[in-house]
Each structure stands twice: as C-alpha cells, then as structure tokens.
Design a protein around this motif. Sequence first.
Motif, PDB file in Angstrom:
ATOM      1  N   ALA A   1      -3.257  13.064   6.911  1.00 24.22           N
ATOM      2  CA  ALA A   1      -3.655  13.455   8.273  1.00 24.22           C
ATOM      3  C   ALA A   1      -3.081  12.470   9.293  1.00 24.22           C
ATOM      4  N   ARG A   2      -3.128  11.180   9.000  1.00 25.13           N
ATOM      5  CA  ARG A   2      -2.608  10.177   9.941  1.00 25.13           C
ATOM      6  C   ARG A   2      -1.110  10.356  10.114  1.00 25.13           C
ATOM      7  N   ARG A   3      -0.409  10.574   9.033  1.00 27.07           N
ATOM      8  CA  ARG A   3       1.042  10.686   9.071  1.00 27.07           C
ATOM      9  C   ARG A   3       1.481  11.954   9.811  1.00 27.07           C
ATOM     10  N   SER A   4       0.768  13.071   9.598  1.00 25.79           N
ATOM     11  CA  SER A   4       1.178  14.323  10.253  1.00 25.79           C
ATOM     12  C   SER A   4       1.074  14.194  11.758  1.00 25.79           C
ATOM     13  N   LYS A   5       0.115  13.391  12.209  1.00 24.01           N
ATOM     14  CA  LYS A   5      -0.099  13.175  13.635  1.00 24.01           C
ATOM     15  C   LYS A   5       1.127  12.527  14.291  1.00 24.01           C
ATOM     16  N   ASP A   6       1.880  11.727  13.508  1.00 26.40           N
ATOM     17  CA  ASP A   6       3.024  10.979  14.053  1.00 26.40           C
ATOM     18  C   ASP A   6       4.274  11.826  14.221  1.00 26.40           C
ATOM     19  N   LEU A   7       4.330  12.962  13.523  1.00 27.85           N
ATOM     20  CA  LEU A   7       5.582  13.723  13.491  1.00 27.85           C
ATOM     21  C   LEU A   7       5.517  14.922  14.419  1.00 27.85           C
TER      22      LEU A   7
ATOM     23  N   GLY B   1       0.834  -1.208   0.000  1.00 27.83           N
ATOM     24  CA  GLY B   1       0.000   0.000   0.000  1.00 27.83           C
ATOM     25  C   GLY B   1       0.861   1.247   0.000  1.00 27.83           C
ATOM     26  N   PRO B   2       0.233   2.395  -0.247  1.00 27.08           N
ATOM     27  CA  PRO B   2       0.969   3.655  -0.281  1.00 27.08           C
ATOM     28  C   PRO B   2       1.362   4.136   1.119  1.00 27.08           C
ATOM     29  N   ALA B   3       2.155   5.199   1.182  1.00 22.26           N
ATOM     30  CA  ALA B   3       2.630   5.757   2.452  1.00 22.26           C
ATOM     31  C   ALA B   3       1.457   6.204   3.319  1.00 22.26           C
ATOM     32  N   GLY B   4       1.513   5.858   4.587  1.00 21.98           N
ATOM     33  CA  GLY B   4       0.506   6.303   5.536  1.00 21.98           C
ATOM     34  C   GLY B   4      -0.805   5.534   5.480  1.00 21.98           C
ATOM     35  N   SER B   5      -0.837   4.431   4.737  1.00 20.22           N
ATOM     36  CA  SER B   5      -2.100   3.688   4.657  1.00 20.22           C
ATOM     37  C   SER B   5      -2.320   2.848   5.912  1.00 20.22           C
ATOM     38  N   GLY B   6      -1.261   2.682   6.729  1.00 21.41           N
ATOM     39  CA  GLY B   6      -1.405   1.904   7.956  1.00 21.41           C
ATOM     40  C   GLY B   6      -0.687   0.566   7.899  1.00 21.41           C
ATOM     41  N   LYS B   7       0.111   0.348   6.861  1.00 18.91           N
ATOM     42  CA  LYS B   7       0.756  -0.963   6.673  1.00 18.91           C
ATOM     43  C   LYS B   7       1.530  -1.420   7.918  1.00 18.91           C
ATOM     44  N   SER B   8       2.441  -0.569   8.422  1.00 21.53           N
ATOM     45  CA  SER B   8       3.282  -1.024   9.548  1.00 21.53           C
ATOM     46  C   SER B   8       2.452  -1.252  10.795  1.00 21.53           C
ATOM     47  N   SER B   9       1.701  -0.219  11.196  1.00 21.59           N
ATOM     48  CA  SER B   9       1.002  -0.319  12.475  1.00 21.59           C
ATOM     49  C   SER B   9      -0.053  -1.426  12.448  1.00 21.59           C
ATOM     50  N   VAL B  10      -0.789  -1.523  11.362  1.00 21.01           N
ATOM     51  CA  VAL B  10      -1.838  -2.553  11.268  1.00 21.01           C
ATOM     52  C   VAL B  10      -1.199  -3.943  11.186  1.00 21.01           C
TER      53      VAL B  10
ATOM     54  N   ASP C   1     -12.590   4.744   6.030  1.00 21.94           N
ATOM     55  CA  ASP C   1     -13.675   4.928   7.002  1.00 21.94           C
ATOM     56  C   ASP C   1     -13.634   3.910   8.135  1.00 21.94           C
ATOM     57  N   LEU C   2     -12.484   3.263   8.313  1.00 17.35           N
ATOM     58  CA  LEU C   2     -12.337   2.310   9.418  1.00 17.35           C
ATOM     59  C   LEU C   2     -11.388   2.893  10.446  1.00 17.35           C
ATOM     60  N   ASP C   3     -11.652   2.640  11.740  1.00 14.41           N
ATOM     61  CA  ASP C   3     -10.649   3.064  12.712  1.00 14.41           C
ATOM     62  C   ASP C   3      -9.585   1.976  12.784  1.00 14.41           C
ATOM     63  N   PHE C   4      -8.562   2.219  13.609  1.00 17.45           N
ATOM     64  CA  PHE C   4      -7.416   1.312  13.647  1.00 17.45           C
ATOM     65  C   PHE C   4      -7.837  -0.120  13.982  1.00 17.45           C
ATOM     66  N   ASP C   5      -8.636  -0.270  15.062  1.00 13.43           N
ATOM     67  CA  ASP C   5      -9.017  -1.622  15.495  1.00 13.43           C
ATOM     68  C   ASP C   5      -9.860  -2.334  14.434  1.00 13.43           C
ATOM     69  N   GLN C   6     -10.724  -1.585  13.782  1.00 12.17           N
ATOM     70  CA  GLN C   6     -11.552  -2.202  12.726  1.00 12.17           C
ATOM     71  C   GLN C   6     -10.668  -2.701  11.577  1.00 12.17           C
ATOM     72  N   THR C   7      -9.614  -1.949  11.293  1.00 11.77           N
ATOM     73  CA  THR C   7      -8.720  -2.346  10.195  1.00 11.77           C
ATOM     74  C   THR C   7      -7.957  -3.620  10.567  1.00 11.77           C
ATOM     75  N   VAL C   8      -7.469  -3.659  11.811  1.00 13.55           N
ATOM     76  CA  VAL C   8      -6.758  -4.862  12.263  1.00 13.55           C
ATOM     77  C   VAL C   8      -7.715  -6.060  12.251  1.00 13.55           C
TER      78      VAL C   8
HETATM   79  N1  LIG Z   1      -7.476   2.583  10.194  1.00 14.74           N
HETATM   80  C1  LIG Z   1      -6.784   3.513  10.835  1.00 14.74           C
HETATM   81  N2  LIG Z   1      -7.443   4.499  11.460  1.00 14.74           N
HETATM   82  C2  LIG Z   1      -6.774   5.475  12.084  1.00 14.74           C
HETATM   83  N3  LIG Z   1      -5.429   5.574  12.153  1.00 14.74           N
HETATM   84  C3  LIG Z   1      -4.727   4.624  11.550  1.00 14.74           C
HETATM   85  C4  LIG Z   1      -5.364   3.554  10.863  1.00 14.74           C
HETATM   86  N4  LIG Z   1      -4.397   2.768  10.331  1.00 14.74           N
HETATM   87  C5  LIG Z   1      -3.225   3.333  10.685  1.00 14.74           C
HETATM   88  N5  LIG Z   1      -3.409   4.432  11.431  1.00 14.74           N
HETATM   89  C6  LIG Z   1      -2.392   5.352  11.965  1.00 14.74           C
HETATM   90  O1  LIG Z   1      -1.843   6.045  10.830  1.00 14.74           O
HETATM   91  C7  LIG Z   1      -0.453   6.303  11.018  1.00 14.74           C
HETATM   92  C8  LIG Z   1       0.338   5.820   9.813  1.00 14.74           C
HETATM   93  O2  LIG Z   1       0.343   4.417   9.803  1.00 14.74           O
HETATM   94  P1  LIG Z   1       1.603   3.546   9.378  1.00 14.74           P
HETATM   95  O3  LIG Z   1       1.366   2.181   9.892  1.00 14.74           O
HETATM   96  O4  LIG Z   1       2.875   4.231   9.733  1.00 14.74           O
HETATM   97  O5  LIG Z   1       1.453   3.555   7.769  1.00 14.74           O
HETATM   98  P2  LIG Z   1       2.401   3.009   6.638  1.00 14.74           P
HETATM   99  O6  LIG Z   1       3.272   1.958   7.249  1.00 14.74           O
HETATM  100  O7  LIG Z   1       1.483   2.478   5.584  1.00 14.74           O
HETATM  101  O8  LIG Z   1       3.164   4.184   6.132  1.00 14.74           O
HETATM  102  C9  LIG Z   1      -0.100   5.659  12.347  1.00 14.74           C
HETATM  103  O9  LIG Z   1      -0.154   6.640  13.361  1.00 14.74           O
HETATM  104  C10 LIG Z   1      -1.198   4.648  12.576  1.00 14.74           C
HETATM  105  O10 LIG Z   1      -1.401   4.376  13.937  1.00 14.74           O
END
Ligand SMILES: Nc1ncnc2c1ncn2[C@@H]1O[C@H](COP(=O)(O)OP(=O)(O)O)[C@@H](O)[C@H]1O
Length: 221
Positions: A157-163, A10-19, A201-208
């Motif tokens: 938006a998700r990525r900016s939150k991390d930095l 997936g693209p940058a910030g899609s949640g790949k690592s964290s999910v 439109d899914l939160d983190f837990d829903q995605t996992v």
């Molecule tokens: N479904 C989601 N809903 C909300 N936040 C999410 C979701 N998936 C990931 N995040 C958050 O988005 C940010 C970027 O995720 P990350 O895993 O670093 O993405 P990637 O590895 O694809 O670049 C992290 O802070 C992560 O916790």
Amino acid sequence: MSPIVVAVDGPAGSGKSSVSIAAAERLGYAFLDTGAAYRALAWLGLERGVDLDDADAVVALLDDFDYRTVPGADGTIVHIGLHDVTTAIREPRVSAVVSDVARIPAVRSALNETFRRLIDATQVPGIVVEGRDITTVVAPDAAVRILLTASEEVRIARRSKDLAPAQAATAGQLRERDRRDAQVVDFMTAAPGVTTLDSTDLDFDQTVDAVVALVHERTGA
Ligand SMILES: Nc1ncnc2c1ncn2[C@@H]1O[C@H](COP(=O)(O)OP(=O)(O)O)[C@@H](O)[C@H]1O
Ligand SMILES: Nc1ccn([C@@H]2O[C@H](COP(=O)(O)OP(=O)(O)O)[C@@H](O)[C@H]2O)c(=O)n1
C-alpha cells in the motif's frame, strides 16, 4: 576517525530510504542508499542491451560504471557519467530486473567495496546506510543495526502510493522481487544483535523517532 554507522536492512517498501533519510537529517549524519547502486547498474545494462542473465557480461559493465552520487533534498541524486539517472532507476522496468544483477556474487563484492569506501570517507560523525545486507555483510560491526519491517500488505500500500497510476507496480511484482532477493541475502529475519523495528502500526514520524532513539541509546550520544 571512523564514523558511527547505523545499518538498516529490510524488504521493499518497508521505509528504509525515507526513514533513513529523515533519521540521518535529525542526527546530522550522512546517508547511503545502497540499492541505488544496484539499480544504476541494472539501468546501464538495459541501456546497453546487455543480457542480464549473462553474469560475465554484467560484471564487464563494472569496468565502465562511472557511478556518482550527490546528496539531494529528497534523497540521493544519482549520475552515471554525465547522465542523471535519479528518476530512471526507480522505473518499474528497472525494478523488474535489478534482482538479476544483485544475485551475481562478483557484482556484490565490487559494490560492497564501493560502499565501504564511501562509508570510510564520511566527513560528519555518522552515516545511515540502508539496503539488504548492511547489518550482515557490508557493516556487520556497525554501532546500530536495525531490521526495518512492515507487513506485506502495508508495504504494498505504501509503495503504490508513490507511483503514478500508469506505473503502479502490482503486489505481485513487489512480492516476486522480495522472493528473488531473499534467495541471495536474508533480510526477513534479524541476525544476532540486530534490532527488529516493525513499522506496520507506526506512522512515518513514529518510525523515525524509534530509529533516532535507538541510535541515542546505542551510542550514548
Ligand atoms: N512508518 C511509515 N508509515 C507510513 N508510511 C511510511 C512509513 N515508512 C515509510 N513510509 C512511506 O512508504 C513509502 C515507501 O518507503 P521507502 O522508504 O521507499 O521504502 P524502502 O526504501 O524500504 O523500499 C514511502 O512513501 C514512505 O514515505
Ligand atoms: N544492499 C542491497 C541493496 C539493494 N539490493 C538490490 O537492489 C534492489 C533495489 O534496492 P532498493 O533498496 O532500491 O529497493 P526498494 O526496497 O527501495 O524497492 C533490491 O531489490 C536488491 O535486488 C541488494 O541486493 N543489496
């Protein structure tokens, strides 16, 4: 026995690592962040003052690329030799140049060999492997293949939150990295047999939950 492979692109910030980390933990699987290796090589190039547009010079770095990873509480701890580069490889200065390193075919094939070796060495029943070309190149025969997407707006938006504010990557930087990476591998459209999971439109837990459910469905485990 070969491990069950769950391939996530997936693209940058899609949640790949964290999910992927959370899904691996739930499943009792290992986790492999392939982007960390590209980032570590880019970091080494910057450290050595190598011109990253010079493919031969970047390939030469591989001779001396002592890349080691250890699973940590919040993801992978990355070492190059004795140097802990876990934080350094996430810095914007590395994000800005990592695509230069990743576009070199000889770098991709060398790192892919490393990834396949690490997958084969898995000591638990499965491994979640995330990157850009895992479903298509690194592990096209994976039992579970997922393209994790989210709208560009949500990813930024998700990525900016991390930095930290001083580091805040601009929307333009993320867009530019995706644009350059997409010239090398297609991670925006699902290859045949790959399931698209749109987390806009899914939160983190829903995605996992969705990833874990797909693994159960595909593996019958
Ligand atoms: N479904 C989601 N809903 C909300 N936040 C999410 C979701 N998936 C990931 N995040 C958050 O988005 C940010 C970027 O995720 P990350 O895993 O670093 O993405 P990637 O590895 O694809 O670049 C992290 O802070 C992560 O916790
Ligand atoms: N399988 C992969 C993984 C990463 N990469 C490269 O490595 C960079 C960093 O990957 P990453 O997964 O850490 O990036 P994020 O999506 O986490 O920002 C990407 O921008 C690509 O240039 C790749 O080319 N192929």
